[in-house]
Motif scaffolding. Structure first.
Motif, PDB file in Angstrom:
ATOM      1  N   ALA A   1       0.828  -1.204   0.000  1.00  0.00           N
ATOM      2  CA  ALA A   1       0.000   0.000   0.000  1.00  0.00           C
ATOM      3  C   ALA A   1       0.863   1.255   0.000  1.00  0.00           C
ATOM      4  O   ALA A   1       0.588   2.222  -0.730  1.00  0.00           O
ATOM      5  N   PHE A   2       1.906   1.252   0.802  1.00  0.00           N
ATOM      6  CA  PHE A   2       2.822   2.390   0.879  1.00  0.00           C
ATOM      7  C   PHE A   2       3.490   2.626  -0.468  1.00  0.00           C
ATOM      8  O   PHE A   2       3.620   3.765  -0.928  1.00  0.00           O
ATOM      9  N   SER A   3       3.915   1.555  -1.105  1.00  0.00           N
ATOM     10  CA  SER A   3       4.548   1.672  -2.424  1.00  0.00           C
ATOM     11  C   SER A   3       3.586   2.251  -3.451  1.00  0.00           C
ATOM     12  O   SER A   3       3.965   3.078  -4.286  1.00  0.00           O
ATOM     13  N   THR A   4       2.320   1.834  -3.378  1.00  0.00           N
ATOM     14  CA  THR A   4       1.314   2.358  -4.312  1.00  0.00           C
ATOM     15  C   THR A   4       1.137   3.858  -4.139  1.00  0.00           C
ATOM     16  O   THR A   4       1.055   4.603  -5.121  1.00  0.00           O
ATOM     17  N   VAL A   5       1.072   4.304  -2.892  1.00  0.00           N
ATOM     18  CA  VAL A   5       0.973   5.740  -2.633  1.00  0.00           C
ATOM     19  C   VAL A   5       2.190   6.467  -3.201  1.00  0.00           C
ATOM     20  O   VAL A   5       2.074   7.554  -3.779  1.00  0.00           O
ATOM     21  N   GLY A   6       3.377   5.864  -3.061  1.00  0.00           N
ATOM     22  CA  GLY A   6       4.584   6.466  -3.621  1.00  0.00           C
ATOM     23  C   GLY A   6       4.494   6.642  -5.133  1.00  0.00           C
ATOM     24  O   GLY A   6       4.879   7.687  -5.670  1.00  0.00           O
ATOM     25  N   TRP A   7       3.975   5.627  -5.816  1.00  0.00           N
ATOM     26  CA  TRP A   7       3.818   5.717  -7.270  1.00  0.00           C
ATOM     27  C   TRP A   7       2.825   6.816  -7.654  1.00  0.00           C
ATOM     28  O   TRP A   7       3.056   7.576  -8.601  1.00  0.00           O
ATOM     29  N   VAL A   8       1.709   6.903  -6.916  1.00  0.00           N
ATOM     30  CA  VAL A   8       0.715   7.939  -7.217  1.00  0.00           C
ATOM     31  C   VAL A   8       1.319   9.326  -7.008  1.00  0.00           C
ATOM     32  O   VAL A   8       1.136  10.236  -7.828  1.00  0.00           O
ATOM     33  N   CYS A   9       2.046   9.504  -5.917  1.00  0.00           N
ATOM     34  CA  CYS A   9       2.695  10.789  -5.663  1.00  0.00           C
ATOM     35  C   CYS A   9       3.724  11.120  -6.747  1.00  0.00           C
ATOM     36  O   CYS A   9       3.882  12.283  -7.140  1.00  0.00           O
ATOM     37  N   ALA A  10       4.420  10.099  -7.236  1.00  0.00           N
ATOM     38  CA  ALA A  10       5.390  10.323  -8.305  1.00  0.00           C
ATOM     39  C   ALA A  10       4.702  10.849  -9.565  1.00  0.00           C
ATOM     40  O   ALA A  10       5.176  11.794 -10.206  1.00  0.00           O
ATOM     41  N   VAL A  11       3.564  10.247  -9.913  1.00  0.00           N
ATOM     42  CA  VAL A  11       2.817  10.701 -11.091  1.00  0.00           C
ATOM     43  C   VAL A  11       2.319  12.135 -10.892  1.00  0.00           C
ATOM     44  O   VAL A  11       2.409  12.978 -11.801  1.00  0.00           O
ATOM     45  N   LEU A  12       1.786  12.418  -9.705  1.00  0.00           N
ATOM     46  CA  LEU A  12       1.306  13.770  -9.425  1.00  0.00           C
ATOM     47  C   LEU A  12       2.433  14.796  -9.491  1.00  0.00           C
ATOM     48  O   LEU A  12       2.230  15.934  -9.922  1.00  0.00           O
TER      49      LEU A  12
END
Length: 510
Positions: free
Chosen positions: A476-487
């Motif tokens: 879950a933490f990694s997924t949030v990291g990916w979303v933040c990277a895209v943003l």
């Protein structure tokens, strides 16, 4: 034609800036210290769960809901006057909270603290614009002002911890009283008065709409990320959107709007507000989830987790203070874009965080993400406030602060919901077969509940449940990291397109 050179700030203005940092420093400490005092307050006042939730949240609700109104009031009655009134009210409400003897008194005091706090932030920003006419000096002043908040958040637990060791929990609220007293006593001597020349009455209906809209939005976002959200929470959020639309429509036709729609004709202002919301949104994800990762997934004590997050707080301070010098050399667009690239590296590092491995990627990634985005909050705030005519400075400052509050609320709600959803999906695949239905259901609620459920199991089964929870949380933490990277990539694109200088003939047309 001779070019008008703005007057540079003198020693008095810099001393005045020091005074303006005091209210923000108090607000920062008040935000962080309550969580430390929470167990002591609960043990003493014995609130119900609903009462405790309101005691924690009403402060933020009051600030978010009243910022626009207070900014407009400051424009009309005088920003220094509102700041001094708000400082005195904050001191009185702090004393009220410190002496609270039951949950309802604490809730009322916290609401009063939020209302007073809402008068402080737009007033201080508006006065900075008045006091610092030179563009580079103003940017430096904003950076110092915002850095004060980071310092206050970092020092809050230390100050609070020392007070709680020696005194009753009410002592943590008393810190504000002498500091605000200094602001009230010295403000008339160090701060100029500034107000709009207009004597138009405040739009009462607009005040009600703005407060109701922001409260519904913030409450709905918080409720949706909490365990077991209900349909009424979604309805409240939808109601906030509708009320917000009605508020905007009213501002276009009323004679004396709280927020002049003409402000949004500036492409720079629109872009700066969007960047501010997105930047705060993504940074909030780091501040919200990294401590959880260290304590829940890596199994650290709160003290050790707090020490490991110190580099992240230090990165915020460095990034904020470096923003003015960087912007003067490269321009705001280049600094925000370059900072976004640095943050992108940080978020990509965070996607590889592993609770069973070394923790340097977590700390390094979080520090880089915050270091890169800290200049964004400084420079966008500095762009929003001067974009308005001087008579509307308070309203523009309130827009900036409201954008920050919504960024925090969205960051916790959206990223919290995303992390919870990914965790539940992943943990279902990882839990061992043969678990009791109640144990499996508890493990799906979150990593904290999973650890509690594992305590009553045999050692092998307990480790299997705990391992599944840690792995699911890491996913879950990694997924949030990916979303933040895209943003962050999107943030860089907006900075490149929206913060480039506007030609004079088109400025104000968007």
């Amino acid at each position: 034609m001779p070019t008008h050179v703005p007057a540079r700030a003198t020693r008095r203005q810099w001393l005045g800036l020091g005074l303006l940092t005091l209210p923000l420093f108090v607000l920062a400490i008040d935000t962080s210290v309550l969580f430390l005092a929470a167990p002591h307050i609960e043990a003493d006042l014995d609130p119900t769960p609903a009462q405790w939730l309101w005691a924690m949240d009403v402060y933020g609700f009051a600030i978010a809901g009243l910022l626009v109104t207070m900014g407009s009031i400051g424009d009309r009655i005088g920003r220094r006057r509102l700041l001094l009134i708000g400082s005195a009210a904050f001191a009185a409400a702090s004393l009220w909270a410190a002496l609270a003897s039951d949950p309802l008194a604490l809730i009322a005091a916290r609401a009063a603290l939020g209302a007073a706090g809402a008068s402080l932030m737009p007033s201080t920003l508006a006065l900075i614009r008045t006091m610092f006419r030179d563009e580079r000096q103003r940017t430096t002043a904003v950076a110092v002002w915002m850095t004060t908040f980071s310092v206050g958040v970092a020092l809050g637990p230390l100050v609070g911890g020392a007070l709680l060791e020696a005194f009753r929990w009410g002592a943590v609220f008393l810190v504000a009283v002498p500091i605000m007293a200094v602001a009230v006593l010295l403000g008339p001597f160090l701060l100029p008065e500034s107000r709009s020349p207009s004597s138009a009455r405040i739009d009462a209906a607009g005040v009600v709409l703005s407060i109701a809209a922001v409260l519904c939005l913030v409450y709905g976002l918080k409720a949706l990320v909490s365990p077991g959200p209900e349909a009424v929470d979604a309805a409240v959020l939808a109601g906030g959107v509708v009320l917000g639309a009605v508020f905007v429509r009213r501002q276009r036709v009323v004679a004396s709007p709280l927020v002049d729609p003409a402000l949004f004709r500036s492409r720079t202002l629109r872009s700066a507000l969007a960047l501010l919301v997105v930047g705060v949104f993504t940074v909030t994800a780091v501040n919200f989830l990294v401590p959880q990762f260290l304590q829940s997934a890596a199994g650290m004590s709160p003290l050790r987790a707090g020490l490991l997050t110190a580099p992240i707080a230090l990165a915020a301070i460095i990034g904020s203070l470096a923003a003015p010098a960087l912007a003067s050399r490269r321009g705001a667009s280049a600094v925000v874009t370059g900072g976004a690239a640095l943050s992108l590296v940080g978020y990509l590092i965070l996607t590889g965080a592993d609770p069973a491995g070394p923790l340097w990627p977590l700390v390094t990634g979080g520090a880089l993400a915050v270091l890169g985005l800290s200049p964004t909050t400084v420079l966008t705030t500095d762009l929003v406030v001067p974009s308005a005519p001087e008579e509307r400075t308070g309203a523009a400052a309130a827009l900036s602060e409201t954008g920050g509050e919504l960024g925090v609320a969205l960051g916790i709600a959206v990223m919290g919901s995303l992390a919870n959803a990914v965790y539940r999906l992943r943990v279902d695949d990882l839990l061992p077969d043969g678990l009791a239905a109640g144990t499996a259901a508890s493990a799906r609620e979150g990593i904290g509940a999973a650890h509690e459920a594992a305590e009553g199991l045999p050692p092998e089964a307990a480790e299997a449940v705990a391992s599944a929870a840690r792995t699911a949380f890491a996913t879950a933490f990694s997924t949030v990291g990916w979303v933040c990277a895209v943003l962050t990539v999107g943030l860089a694109a907006v900075a490149l397109a929206g913060l480039r200088p506007e030609r004079p003939e088109h400025a104000g047309r968007g």
